[in-house]
Motif scaffolding. Structure first.
Motif, PDB file in Angstrom:
ATOM      1  N   ASP A  68       0.822  -1.214   0.000  1.00 47.31           N
ATOM      2  CA  ASP A  68       0.000   0.000   0.000  1.00 47.31           C
ATOM      3  C   ASP A  68       0.858   1.267   0.000  1.00 47.31           C
ATOM      4  O   ASP A  68       0.435   2.312  -0.504  1.00 47.31           O
ATOM      5  N   THR A  69       2.062   1.188   0.558  1.00 43.78           N
ATOM      6  CA  THR A  69       2.968   2.328   0.489  1.00 43.78           C
ATOM      7  C   THR A  69       3.402   2.574  -0.949  1.00 43.78           C
ATOM      8  O   THR A  69       3.519   3.727  -1.389  1.00 43.78           O
ATOM      9  N   LEU A  70       3.613   1.508  -1.709  1.00 42.54           N
ATOM     10  CA  LEU A  70       3.938   1.654  -3.129  1.00 42.54           C
ATOM     11  C   LEU A  70       2.796   2.336  -3.875  1.00 42.54           C
ATOM     12  O   LEU A  70       3.031   3.180  -4.747  1.00 42.54           O
ATOM     13  N   ILE A  71       1.556   1.969  -3.538  1.00 43.47           N
ATOM     14  CA  ILE A  71       0.407   2.631  -4.160  1.00 43.47           C
ATOM     15  C   ILE A  71       0.409   4.113  -3.807  1.00 43.47           C
ATOM     16  O   ILE A  71       0.196   4.980  -4.664  1.00 43.47           O
ATOM     17  N   ALA A  72       0.650   4.418  -2.541  1.00 45.75           N
ATOM     18  CA  ALA A  72       0.623   5.812  -2.089  1.00 45.75           C
ATOM     19  C   ALA A  72       1.695   6.650  -2.781  1.00 45.75           C
ATOM     20  O   ALA A  72       1.455   7.810  -3.127  1.00 45.75           O
ATOM     21  N   THR A  73       2.866   6.066  -3.012  1.00 44.94           N
ATOM     22  CA  THR A  73       3.906   6.826  -3.706  1.00 44.94           C
ATOM     23  C   THR A  73       3.497   7.116  -5.143  1.00 44.94           C
ATOM     24  O   THR A  73       3.855   8.160  -5.692  1.00 44.94           O
ATOM     25  N   GLY A  74       2.735   6.197  -5.744  1.00 49.66           N
ATOM     26  CA  GLY A  74       2.219   6.450  -7.080  1.00 49.66           C
ATOM     27  C   GLY A  74       1.205   7.575  -7.090  1.00 49.66           C
ATOM     28  O   GLY A  74       1.217   8.441  -7.973  1.00 49.66           O
ATOM     29  N   VAL A  75       0.311   7.574  -6.096  1.00 52.77           N
ATOM     30  CA  VAL A  75      -0.683   8.642  -5.975  1.00 52.77           C
ATOM     31  C   VAL A  75       0.002   9.980  -5.759  1.00 52.77           C
ATOM     32  O   VAL A  75      -0.440  11.026  -6.262  1.00 52.77           O
TER      33      VAL A  75
END
Length: 214
Positions: free
Chosen positions: A167-174
């Motif tokens: 989910d941190t990887l998703i957040a960095t994308g956002v």
């Protein structure tokens, strides 16, 4: 009856493995249709497998709520992202119920707290303004789940950590940060591994090796 149940468990786990392979290969190959088909199958198959192994209700609920999050996150719409995040958040609550009051390491808790604060502080300026508070609140719940997962042993603890990473990887994308090549592949790889390890760890902790192996 026991043999029949074991056969069904093996079949469901194999189907989960096949769906995982199709999803990850599709992401590497840029085959969006394969991802769109395989991703919604992952958590129902894992939940069904867990049920055949005697999964407690909070575990089954967490996996099915993860399925809801998976489906909504297939859309790029902001509302779908928020609904999907809400579904995952409800799943984390189910995991916390599952973990109960078992002991966890205070030192590990301090480490997770530092990771939470550092991640939110770094991401905050780059997140869209309307997502900052929801993402921060979700991150708090996710980090609590990841920390408490260690109460069920190493497998679940690693699963919780991988969920946090995914989910941190998703957040960095956002947030628009630079991404690894094939970023969706890494998100799904860590997420699928997380859910499987949480499931395996929970079943092992609840029922022992005899009930978690197939």
């Amino acid at each position: 009856m026991k043999t029949s149940s074991s056969t069904l468990s093996r079949a469901l786990l194999a189907a989960f493995g096949l769906a995982t392979a199709v999803d990850l290969i599709s992401l590497l190959a840029g085959a969006e249709l394969g991802h769109q088909i395989a991703k919604p199958l992952l958590m129902p198959l894992l939940a069904a497998y867990a049920v055949t192994r005697g999964a407690p209700r909070p575990l089954t609920a967490a996996l099915l709520l993860g399925w809801g999050g998976d489906v909504f996150l297939l859309s790029d719409a902001d509302w779908a992202f928020l609904v999907g995040m809400g579904s995952f958040a409800a799943g984390h609550v189910c995991y916390l119920v599952l973990f109960g009051r078992r002991r966890t390491s205070p030192a590990l808790g301090a480490l997770y707290a530092a990771v939470l604060v550092g991640t939110v502080v770094l991401l905050w300026p780059d997140l869209p303004a309307d997502l900052r508070v929801p993402v921060a609140g979700y991150s708090l719940l996710l980090t609590a789940m990841a920390y408490r997962a260690s109460a069920l042993g190493l497998l679940a603890g690693v699963g919780g950590a991988l969920f946090l990473l995914s989910d941190t990887l998703i957040a960095t994308g956002v947030a628009g940060w630079p991404q690894l090549p094939a970023p969706d592949f890494w998100v799904m790889l860590t997420y699928i591994a997380a859910q499987y390890l949480l499931t395996a760890g929970a079943l092992h902790a609840m029922y022992g090796e005899r009930r978690t192996t197939v």
